[in-house]
Write an enzyme that holds these catalytic residues in place. Structure first.
Site, PDB file in Angstrom:
ATOM      1  CE  LYS A  13      -2.306  -1.184   3.792  1.00 22.65           C
ATOM      2  NZ  LYS A  13      -1.679  -2.495   4.106  1.00 22.65           N
ATOM      3  NE  ARG A  90      -5.532  -1.799   9.291  1.00 22.15           N
ATOM      4  CZ  ARG A  90      -4.397  -1.349   8.764  1.00 22.15           C
ATOM      5  NH1 ARG A  90      -4.305  -0.130   8.290  1.00 22.15           N
ATOM      6  NH2 ARG A  90      -3.357  -2.139   8.684  1.00 22.15           N
ATOM      7  NE  ARG A 129       7.861  -2.891   6.914  1.00 25.46           N
ATOM      8  CZ  ARG A 129       6.572  -2.580   6.794  1.00 25.46           C
ATOM      9  NH1 ARG A 129       6.155  -1.924   5.737  1.00 25.46           N
ATOM     10  NH2 ARG A 129       5.718  -2.941   7.720  1.00 25.46           N
ATOM     11  NE  ARG A 135       5.231  -0.720  10.573  1.00 25.22           N
ATOM     12  CZ  ARG A 135       4.271  -0.738   9.654  1.00 25.22           C
ATOM     13  NH1 ARG A 135       4.470  -0.113   8.481  1.00 25.22           N
ATOM     14  NH2 ARG A 135       3.145  -1.369   9.860  1.00 25.22           N
ATOM     15  NE  ARG A 146       1.343  -5.458  10.895  1.00 19.54           N
ATOM     16  CZ  ARG A 146       2.512  -5.230  10.293  1.00 19.54           C
ATOM     17  NH1 ARG A 146       3.630  -5.741  10.787  1.00 19.54           N
ATOM     18  NH2 ARG A 146       2.576  -4.483   9.220  1.00 19.54           N
TER      19      ARG A 146
END
Ligand code: AP5
Ligand code: MG
Length: 191
Positions: A13, A90, A129, A135, A146
């Site tokens: 995204k 969401r 990542r 993060r 998630r």
């Protein structure tokens, strides 16, 4: 032109939003980035958000909507060509609220670009990542959570937007520029 870029965690995204902004002159609103900015600044909202994000859960709709509406209204001069919504909506209540919020401003959603990527690849991308992102949600346990939250709470929005004739499915695996080309073609035929 208002576009929702839709997809699971790690589906691309953010990557594709960067390209869409340049191509169409849109204003980018990433609710995840908005929340991470609050966390980095140590605000009260940031403290609340962190407790959800680090567990891989969605923050409550009411708080998310308040933040989103504030963001739209404080950037009204930058949104003349439209907005790209990244990571929002969401949940079904968020989608209903977005529709109402845009309608009050004489506007609406023109296209929903759905990046479709298999779970195994999503996990691989996010673990990779996580080696450098910093993060709090890019670790294997939270990544799995998630994805579970995505399938349970967010993926029903696919049908929601299919039934409105706005959903553009895009194969989200493969070359980033090729994916962007597919998105452009889909958006140009829909708007
Ligand atoms: P958010 O920040 O929205 O994160 P996310 O949905 O989990 O998605 P990511 O940002 O991790 O991935 P992405 O789809 O942007 O992909 P990217 O381009 O980075 O939300 C974080 C949290 O905030 C949520 O879990 C929730 O707690 C909270 N939150 C946010 N919005 C909310 C809302 N509306 N309501 C409630 N809570 C909310 O790409 C990922 C990686 O893959 C990168 O390394 C990239 O380089 C790579 N990549 C991209 N494309 C490709 C490709 N084609 N091939 C190979 N690698 C690729
Ligand atoms: Mg993102």
């Amino acid at each position: 032109m208002n576009i929702v870029i839709f997809g699971a965690p790690g589906s691309g995204k953010g990557t594709q939003s960067e390209r869409l902004i340049k191509e169409y002159g849109l204003h980018h609103i990433s609710t995840g980035e908005l929340l991470r900015d609050h966390i980095a600044r140590g605000t009260e909202i940031g403290k609340v958000a962190d407790s959800y994000i680090s567990q891989g859960n969605l923050i409550p709709d009411e708080l998310m909507l308040e933040l989103l509406e504030h963001e739209i209204d404080t950037n009204s001069q930058k949104t003349s060509k439209g907005i790209i919504f990244d990571g929002f909506p969401r949940t079904v209540p968020q989608a209903d609220a977005l529709k109402a919020l845009l309608a009050r401003r004489g506007s609406g959603i023109h296209a929903v670009v759905g990046l479709e990527v298999a779970d195994d690849e999503l996990v691989d991308r996010l673990v990779k990542r996580g080696l450098e992102s910093g993060r709090s949600d890019d670790n294997i346990d939270t990544i799995r959570k998630r994805l579970e939250v995505y399938h349970r709470q967010t993926s029903p929005l696919r049908e929601y937007y299919v039934s409105e004739g706005k959903y553009c499915p895009i194969e989200g695996a493969g070359d980033v520029e090729k994916i962007f080309g597919d998105i452009k073609r889909a958006v140009d035929t829909l708007v």
